[in-house]
Design a protein around this motif. Structure first.
Motif, PDB file in Angstrom:
ATOM      1  N   ALA A  78     -19.890  10.865  25.810  1.00 10.45           N
ATOM      2  CA  ALA A  78     -18.465  11.008  25.513  1.00 10.45           C
ATOM      3  C   ALA A  78     -17.828   9.652  25.251  1.00 10.45           C
ATOM      4  O   ALA A  78     -17.004   9.504  24.338  1.00 10.45           O
ATOM      5  CB  ALA A  78     -17.762  11.716  26.666  1.00 10.45           C
ATOM      6  N   ALA A  79     -18.199   8.645  26.022  1.00 11.95           N
ATOM      7  CA  ALA A  79     -17.627   7.305  25.839  1.00 11.95           C
ATOM      8  C   ALA A  79     -18.032   6.722  24.487  1.00 11.95           C
ATOM      9  O   ALA A  79     -17.213   6.096  23.802  1.00 11.95           O
ATOM     10  CB  ALA A  79     -18.083   6.391  26.973  1.00 11.95           C
ATOM     11  N   ALA A  80     -19.287   6.945  24.095  1.00 14.09           N
ATOM     12  CA  ALA A  80     -19.757   6.417  22.808  1.00 14.09           C
ATOM     13  C   ALA A  80     -19.035   7.068  21.638  1.00 14.09           C
ATOM     14  O   ALA A  80     -18.819   6.426  20.599  1.00 14.09           O
ATOM     15  CB  ALA A  80     -21.264   6.633  22.690  1.00 14.09           C
ATOM     16  N   ALA A  81     -18.644   8.336  21.795  1.00 12.70           N
ATOM     17  CA  ALA A  81     -17.941   9.059  20.736  1.00 12.70           C
ATOM     18  C   ALA A  81     -16.432   8.906  20.854  1.00 12.70           C
ATOM     19  O   ALA A  81     -15.691   9.544  20.094  1.00 12.70           O
ATOM     20  CB  ALA A  81     -18.320  10.538  20.779  1.00 12.70           C
ATOM     21  N   ASP A  82     -16.016   8.078  21.823  1.00 11.88           N
ATOM     22  CA  ASP A  82     -14.583   7.856  22.055  1.00 11.88           C
ATOM     23  C   ASP A  82     -13.861   9.167  22.356  1.00 11.88           C
ATOM     24  O   ASP A  82     -12.736   9.406  21.903  1.00 11.88           O
ATOM     25  CB  ASP A  82     -13.940   7.167  20.851  1.00 11.88           C
ATOM     26  N   GLU A  83     -14.531  10.017  23.121  1.00 12.48           N
ATOM     27  CA  GLU A  83     -13.961  11.301  23.526  1.00 12.48           C
ATOM     28  C   GLU A  83     -13.516  11.235  24.989  1.00 12.48           C
ATOM     29  O   GLU A  83     -13.900  10.330  25.727  1.00 12.48           O
ATOM     30  CB  GLU A  83     -15.005  12.412  23.362  1.00 12.48           C
ATOM     31  N   THR A  84     -12.724  12.205  25.386  1.00  9.47           N
ATOM     32  CA  THR A  84     -12.304  12.293  26.781  1.00  9.47           C
ATOM     33  C   THR A  84     -13.523  12.540  27.667  1.00  9.47           C
ATOM     34  O   THR A  84     -14.339  13.426  27.371  1.00  9.47           O
ATOM     35  CB  THR A  84     -11.293  13.426  26.977  1.00  9.47           C
ATOM     36  N   LEU A  85     -13.647  11.774  28.724  1.00 11.90           N
ATOM     37  CA  LEU A  85     -14.801  11.935  29.612  1.00 11.90           C
ATOM     38  C   LEU A  85     -14.748  13.281  30.308  1.00 11.90           C
ATOM     39  O   LEU A  85     -13.686  13.720  30.760  1.00 11.90           O
ATOM     40  CB  LEU A  85     -14.828  10.820  30.654  1.00 11.90           C
ATOM     41  N   PRO A  86     -15.883  13.965  30.401  1.00 17.03           N
ATOM     42  CA  PRO A  86     -15.906  15.241  31.120  1.00 17.03           C
ATOM     43  C   PRO A  86     -15.558  15.052  32.589  1.00 17.03           C
ATOM     44  O   PRO A  86     -15.918  14.041  33.188  1.00 17.03           O
ATOM     45  CB  PRO A  86     -17.341  15.737  30.933  1.00 17.03           C
ATOM     46  N   GLU A  87     -14.882  16.015  33.164  1.00 18.26           N
ATOM     47  CA  GLU A  87     -14.508  15.951  34.575  1.00 18.26           C
ATOM     48  C   GLU A  87     -15.766  15.993  35.438  1.00 18.26           C
ATOM     49  O   GLU A  87     -16.593  16.898  35.302  1.00 18.26           O
ATOM     50  CB  GLU A  87     -13.604  17.131  34.931  1.00 18.26           C
ATOM     51  N   PRO A  88     -15.944  15.023  36.321  1.00 17.20           N
ATOM     52  CA  PRO A  88     -17.136  15.047  37.187  1.00 17.20           C
ATOM     53  C   PRO A  88     -17.145  16.295  38.071  1.00 17.20           C
ATOM     54  O   PRO A  88     -16.115  16.677  38.625  1.00 17.20           O
ATOM     55  CB  PRO A  88     -16.981  13.787  38.039  1.00 17.20           C
ATOM     56  N   ASP A  89     -18.292  16.929  38.161  1.00 18.49           N
ATOM     57  CA  ASP A  89     -18.438  18.104  39.010  1.00 18.49           C
ATOM     58  C   ASP A  89     -19.530  17.820  40.039  1.00 18.49           C
ATOM     59  O   ASP A  89     -20.715  17.989  39.794  1.00 18.49           O
ATOM     60  CB  ASP A  89     -18.807  19.327  38.169  1.00 18.49           C
TER      61      ASP A  89
END
Length: 279
Positions: A78-89
């Motif tokens: 997600a960081a490489a695609a400049d997207e919102t990081l998924p919520e840690p579960d």
């Protein structure tokens, strides 16, 4: 008031286990590697204040490690695609200890901080102690920063012509993945927090497997340790010298008896030392 049972989850090989306690004495009996020591260590780590810094990555159930690696990889993607990081579960991976107490109605003043409702009138009370990240967002940030530094360092490596020709170069910089990251940073980034459980949602074990209740998404941790100063744990380490063939006896500090390495003591004498110390 007494401890009715505890439920240990995601701690070493104990994926989900209930341990019930008798009012007087409870003895753990089982084959080697059946989880007796893991259960005792879990009680110490969660309930003894000075032991809480003892957690390591090896206290997480090993079968969960691939899922932790995958979670870290999803953050990187997600960081490489400049997207919102998924919520840690983390819920399925975090070591927990659920302590279930039986409390009489006239003892309510001892447990007022862990009452589930104001109309509670005695019976079961539960508290979950969970080893969890202090700050989920900060953990993500530090992990991604460490991974970025490792990748940048790899790109900047200077490799000799001889090494290039050998085709056996392996560059491995910390961290390789989220598990590798947590192996070093766990103590600084994780903490034990306590949550009140709902006695009405307590379930009985199924086929020997405990079924700890899910915490609601809006669960708020208690501000203070509800068991501070209330529970004492003294552990007697496993000994292989019991019996008349024993060559090593316990020293005076541990067992209250004189150590005699030349002459083995009978089992009854060794146990008497324990009795005098802990009775």
């Amino acid at each position: 008031m007494h401890i009715d049972s505890v439920e240990i989850a995601n701690f070493r090989k104990l994926r989900s286990t209930r341990v019930s306690f008798a009012r007087d004495k409870t003895v753990f009996v089982g084959a080697n590697n059946s989880g007796k020591t893991s259960a005792m260590v879990a009680l110490r780590y969660f309930l003894v204040a000075h032991e809480r810094s003892s957690f390591t990555l090896n206290d997480f159930t090993v079968s969960h490690w691939p899922s932790l690696v995958a979670m870290g990889a999803s953050w990187e993607k997600a960081a490489a695609a400049d997207e919102t990081l998924p919520e840690p579960d983390w819920d399925d991976f975090l070591p927990t200890l659920d302590v279930w107490l039986h409390v009489e109605s006239d003892e309510v003043h001892y447990v007022q901080k862990i009452l589930p409702t104001l109309d509670w009138e005695g019976g079961q009370l539960g508290v979950r102690l969970r080893f969890e990240p202090k700050d989920m967002t900060e953990l993500q940030r530090e992990y991604l920063s460490a991974r970025a530094d490792a990748e940048n360092a790899k790109k900047g490596e200077t490799i000799s012509e001889a090494d290039k020709a050998s085709e056996t170069i392996v560059v491995s910089l910390w961290p390789d993945d989220l598990v590798d990251f947590l192996r070093r940073r766990l103590a600084r980034l994780f903490v034990i927090r306590a949550y009140v459980l709902d006695p009405t949602k307590r379930q009985e074990p199924e086929h020997g497997t405990a079924k700890p209740q899910d915490l609601p998404p809006d669960a708020v941790a208690l501000e203070e340790d509800p068991f501070r100063g209330l529970i004492k744990i003294s552990e007697i380490s496993a000994q292989r010298g019991f019996g008349q063939e024993a060559e090593v006896a316990f020293d005076e500090d541990e067992a209250g008896a004189v150590t005699d390495t030349a002459n083995a003591r009978k089992l009854s004498e060794q146990l008497r030392g324990y009795y005098n110390l802990y009775a």
